[in-house]
Design a protein around this motif. Structure first.
Motif, PDB file in Angstrom:
ATOM      1  N   ALA A 171       0.195   1.908 -25.520  1.00  7.46           N
ATOM      2  CA  ALA A 171      -0.235   0.568 -26.213  1.00  7.46           C
ATOM      3  C   ALA A 171      -1.559   0.847 -26.758  1.00  7.46           C
ATOM      4  N   LEU A 172      -2.158   1.828 -27.157  1.00  9.98           N
ATOM      5  CA  LEU A 172      -3.322   2.236 -27.542  1.00  9.98           C
ATOM      6  C   LEU A 172      -3.541   3.149 -28.686  1.00  9.98           C
ATOM      7  N   PRO A 173      -2.852   2.822 -29.947  1.00 13.66           N
ATOM      8  CA  PRO A 173      -2.722   3.878 -31.017  1.00 13.66           C
ATOM      9  C   PRO A 173      -3.832   4.554 -31.447  1.00 13.66           C
ATOM     10  N   GLN A 174      -4.893   3.585 -31.359  1.00 17.28           N
ATOM     11  CA  GLN A 174      -6.291   4.242 -31.923  1.00 17.28           C
ATOM     12  C   GLN A 174      -6.912   5.085 -30.966  1.00 17.28           C
ATOM     13  N   LEU A 175      -6.308   5.048 -29.828  1.00 16.81           N
ATOM     14  CA  LEU A 175      -7.319   6.310 -28.793  1.00 16.81           C
ATOM     15  C   LEU A 175      -6.769   7.628 -28.985  1.00 16.81           C
ATOM     16  N   THR A 176      -7.701   8.415 -29.212  1.00 19.19           N
ATOM     17  CA  THR A 176      -7.286   9.722 -29.612  1.00 19.19           C
ATOM     18  C   THR A 176      -7.668  11.032 -28.676  1.00 19.19           C
ATOM     19  N   GLU A 177      -8.515  10.563 -27.837  1.00 13.39           N
ATOM     20  CA  GLU A 177      -9.428  11.434 -27.003  1.00 13.39           C
ATOM     21  C   GLU A 177      -9.634  10.764 -25.655  1.00 13.39           C
ATOM     22  N   ILE A 178      -9.286  11.635 -24.541  1.00 10.09           N
ATOM     23  CA  ILE A 178      -9.781  11.301 -23.023  1.00 10.09           C
ATOM     24  C   ILE A 178     -10.754  12.476 -22.724  1.00 10.09           C
ATOM     25  N   TRP A 179     -11.846  12.411 -22.038  1.00 15.17           N
ATOM     26  CA  TRP A 179     -12.700  13.381 -21.648  1.00 15.17           C
ATOM     27  C   TRP A 179     -12.996  13.123 -20.525  1.00 15.17           C
ATOM     28  N   GLN A 180     -12.834  14.207 -19.489  1.00 11.86           N
ATOM     29  CA  GLN A 180     -13.205  14.095 -18.068  1.00 11.86           C
ATOM     30  C   GLN A 180     -14.345  14.837 -17.632  1.00 11.86           C
ATOM     31  N   LEU A 181     -15.288  13.989 -16.991  1.00 13.94           N
ATOM     32  CA  LEU A 181     -16.392  14.705 -16.430  1.00 13.94           C
ATOM     33  C   LEU A 181     -16.198  15.758 -15.325  1.00 13.94           C
ATOM     34  N   ASP A 182     -15.363  15.582 -14.499  1.00 12.02           N
ATOM     35  CA  ASP A 182     -15.127  16.606 -13.500  1.00 12.02           C
ATOM     36  C   ASP A 182     -14.373  17.823 -13.948  1.00 12.02           C
ATOM     37  N   GLN A 183     -14.166  17.925 -15.042  1.00 13.04           N
ATOM     38  CA  GLN A 183     -13.327  18.900 -15.982  1.00 13.04           C
ATOM     39  C   GLN A 183     -14.497  19.692 -16.998  1.00 13.04           C
ATOM     40  N   ASP A 184     -15.956  19.291 -16.880  1.00 12.74           N
ATOM     41  CA  ASP A 184     -16.749  20.056 -17.715  1.00 12.74           C
ATOM     42  C   ASP A 184     -16.627  19.413 -18.923  1.00 12.74           C
ATOM     43  N   CYS A 185     -16.469  18.403 -19.199  1.00 14.82           N
ATOM     44  CA  CYS A 185     -16.209  17.773 -20.569  1.00 14.82           C
ATOM     45  C   CYS A 185     -17.580  17.804 -21.188  1.00 14.82           C
ATOM     46  N   VAL A 186     -18.629  17.756 -20.712  1.00 13.25           N
ATOM     47  CA  VAL A 186     -20.130  17.760 -21.447  1.00 13.25           C
ATOM     48  C   VAL A 186     -20.286  19.323 -22.001  1.00 13.25           C
ATOM     49  N   ARG A 187     -19.932  20.337 -21.000  1.00 15.39           N
ATOM     50  CA  ARG A 187     -20.280  21.422 -21.498  1.00 15.39           C
ATOM     51  C   ARG A 187     -19.432  21.963 -22.847  1.00 15.39           C
ATOM     52  N   ALA A 188     -17.896  21.497 -22.545  1.00 14.16           N
ATOM     53  CA  ALA A 188     -17.156  21.980 -23.588  1.00 14.16           C
ATOM     54  C   ALA A 188     -17.601  21.206 -24.840  1.00 14.16           C
ATOM     55  N   LEU A 189     -17.778  19.800 -24.836  1.00 17.36           N
ATOM     56  CA  LEU A 189     -18.138  19.104 -26.163  1.00 17.36           C
ATOM     57  C   LEU A 189     -19.348  19.653 -26.727  1.00 17.36           C
ATOM     58  N   THR A 190     -20.396  20.046 -25.750  1.00 21.37           N
ATOM     59  CA  THR A 190     -21.643  20.487 -26.338  1.00 21.37           C
ATOM     60  C   THR A 190     -21.615  22.132 -26.975  1.00 21.37           C
ATOM     61  N   ALA A 191     -20.679  22.999 -26.493  1.00 24.41           N
ATOM     62  CA  ALA A 191     -20.386  24.131 -26.917  1.00 24.41           C
ATOM     63  C   ALA A 191     -19.472  24.043 -28.203  1.00 24.41           C
TER      64      ALA A 191
END
Length: 625
Positions: free
Chosen positions: A156-176
């Motif tokens: 129901a959310l066609p505009q939502l394109t990304e889900i980032w998960q903190l306990d999956q190291d999303c901060v490290r991945a995005l920073t890289a």
């Protein structure tokens, strides 16, 4: 209207909230801005697994300097740009209170994007509503459970394109991923943010209907926090030259915690994050972090007082605690009168008694909060006058304030050094308060929002020439201190035409140690009645003290002595109102109202309509006898 204003202490700040991160790092790169909990198997680095802030065990705290925080914010901001987040995009944050939330807030503000907080306890339908209305393009979640909640409504959310998960190291991945994005691109977008730019969309608690998204600007936050820092800086630490420090355990999805976060970053206050605030988690964390002051809700201090009283009774020191409590209240009351110009302070005999009880009782209470806390900024619900006096007498002054999501947290607060317990204080610097003819509280100031997202009619009903009609009822006393007496929409009208604001009566019943919650009912009924829930730990203590062995929850509630004890609490509360307004009947319920049932808001306010619907049969029985 009866009006009162306080002149501002801080000038309006240009630019956006992220600017202070880069300015502080330039001027004071070694300043410790955060402490991250290092207990548990994970390290203190950015985005490592579940995160040290999610662990509430006693342990050490790893410093994060202003320079390191700036670098982490900049790196994450570049990663967000690399993944397509643009100026003005809305990104949802669904997590408990932790360092990474603060990191995402400032990274998003660095590129002109707009964080949208979502309570981690939200149901899928609530998540769908918020993400759809805000048109969020991405969502940050804490764990797999949150990811599944969002995933359940993704169709129901066609505009939502990304889900980032903190306990999956999303901060490290995005920073890289943002490593090749130039710093200048972030700074170009950051410098385009103005005080009038929307900083966040925070949804109201929804006690009287579907929550509405409040559009809060960068200027709303700076008007709030800069004046709070200027007016209450002296209470953050009582030692000259010491850096103030505070442990944040309030939910960052709530405006109060977001204000604390921004104030800490702008004010050079060392901040720690804690994901839970149950006593078994909070007390060890406070002992190891040792804050100089706290921001909290009254519930924390109600539980602290009740636990201390039970512990004293179990140790055979109940009479000693009662005498110490009485002395603390008398001491604080004498100091209150002196501060307000109405007395000379505690007399010699009271000073001697207070010193003796400080060694025997009060020091232990202060030690429970880390030993250094002398002041607490308190809000979110009503703090009883007696409780405020007790803690002030024990050496910890609770400065109660009042505010709404629409006012970017506090719009009034008790002045530093001059609290009047039982009130929510005077207008903060730069704010005005007025009492309308019907008793409604109206407020105005730089922290008042500009309107609700997609709700022009509600905005027009709430804002009148810069004044916000709060929906709360209140009164200003001769010293200019505000007292909140109830909600305008929550007025109960009995069948005889008697009007009653239930909040004050409920609060008086709830002040009894056994009572957890109280909901007063009586609309179109012949008299006022109440639904009452009991504190499980207090009930267990009462049962042990009175040698009761209940078979189950219902048998415990059928105890005549227990009913008599609660009847005394109701009778004491009734002394403050007329007979027509008094509680004539009550019903004890076997379980507390919870957020999971939909009976409380995430900020623990009663959802009156939901509770009366849930317990309709019990209410009917109250009136059928």
């Amino acid at each position: 209207m009866h009006e009162l204003s306080t002149p501002p202490l801080a000038p309006p700040a240009p630019g956006g909230l992220a600017d202070s991160v880069y300015e502080t790092a330039e001027l004071s790169p070694t300043l410790v801005q955060f402490s991250r909990h290092t207990a548990g198997p994970t390290a203190a680095g950015t985005g490592t697994g579940a995160g040290p802030d999610a662990v509430g065990e006693a342990g050490s705290w790893s410093p994060v300097t202003a320079a390191r925080f700036r670098d982490e914010v900049l790196g994450l901001a570049k990663g967000l740009l690399a993944r397509g987040i643009r100026f003005g995009d809305r990104v949802a944050l669904m997590s408990r209170t932790r360092y990474e939330w603060t990191l995402f807030d400032y990274a998003l503000w660095s590129i002109g994007a707009i964080p949208v907080p979502v309570y981690p306890t939200s149901a899928a339908e609530q998540v769908r509503w918020i993400l759809a209305e805000t048109e969020a393009v991405a969502c940050v979640v804490e764990n797999e459970d949150h990811a599944m909640t969002v995933g359940a409504v993704c169709d129901a959310l066609p505009q939502l394109t990304e889900i980032w998960q903190l306990d999956q190291d999303c901060v490290r991945a995005l920073t890289a991923e943002g490593g090749r994005v130039p710093d200048t691109l972030v700074h170009r977008q950051r410098l385009a943010v103005t005080a009038e730019s929307v900083a966040t969309v925070i949804y109201t608690s929804g006690t009287t209907g579907r929550p509405k998204g409040c559009l809060l600007t960068h200027g709303n936050f700076t008007a709030e926090v800069d004046n709070v820092l200027a007016g209450w800086g002296s209470v953050f630490t009582d030692r000259p030259g010491e850096q103030p420090a505070s442990l944040l355990f309030l939910p960052l999805a709530h405006v109060y915690a977001r204000m604390v976060q921004v104030a800490s970053v702008r004010g050079g206050i060392r901040l720690g994050h804690l994901a839970e605030f149950g006593a078994d988690v909070l007390l060890p964390a406070l002992a190891s972090f040792q804050p100089t002051f706290l921001h909290a809700v009254p519930y924390v201090f109600e539980k602290l007082y009740d636990s201390a009283q039970r512990a004293a009774e179990d140790a055979g020191r109940g009479e000693l605690f009662a005498q110490a409590a009485e002395t603390a209240v008398r001491w604080a009351r004498a100091n209150e009168r002196r501060a307000l110009g109405h007395g000379t302070g505690p007399g010699p005999a009271l000073r001697v008694r207070h010193l003796a009880y400080d060694r025997l009782v009060y020091q232990r209470l202060r030690a429970a909060l880390g030993g250094r806390v002398r002041s607490v900024m308190c809000g979110g619900s009503t703090l009883s006058r007696e409780l405020g006096l007790f803690f002030a007498g024990a050496g910890m002054t609770l400065y109660e304030g009042y505010g709404l999501t629409e006012t970017t947290a506090a719009i009034t607060a008790n002045p530093a050094g001059r609290p009047k317990f039982g009130t929510v204080g005077r207008p903060i610097p730069g704010a005005e308060v007025a009492i309308a003819e019907d008793g409604e509280v109206w407020v105005r100031g730089g922290s008042v929002f500009g309107g609700y997202l997609n709700h022009p009619r509600c905005t027009a009903e709430s804002l009148h020439g810069g004044w916000l009609a709060t929906g709360d009822l209140g009164a200003l006393d001769s010293d200019g201190y505000l007292t909140i007496t109830g909600r305008k929409k929550e007025l109960i009208v009995t069948s005889s035409g008697k009007n009653l604001a239930p909040a004050a009566l409920e609060e008086r019943v709830r002040s009894h140690p056994l009572v957890a919650q109280c909901l007063v009912v009586g609309d179109d009924r012949p008299y006022v009645a109440a639904l009452i829930t009991l504190d499980p730990r207090a009930l267990e203590h009462w049962q042990q003290t009175n040698r009761r062995i209940p078979v189950d929850e219902w048998s415990a509630l059928a105890d005549d002595e227990l009913h008599l004890e609660i009847q005394r609490a109701v009778a004491a509360a009734n002394t403050a109102v007329s007979r027509a307004e008094s509680i004539r009947a009550f019903r004890l319920l076997p379980k507390e109202f919870t957020v999971e049932q939909g009976l409380l808001t995430p900020s623990l306010k009663l959802r009156r309509k939901a509770i009366t619907d849930w317990y309709a049969a019990d209410i009917e029985e109250l009136y059928s006898a």
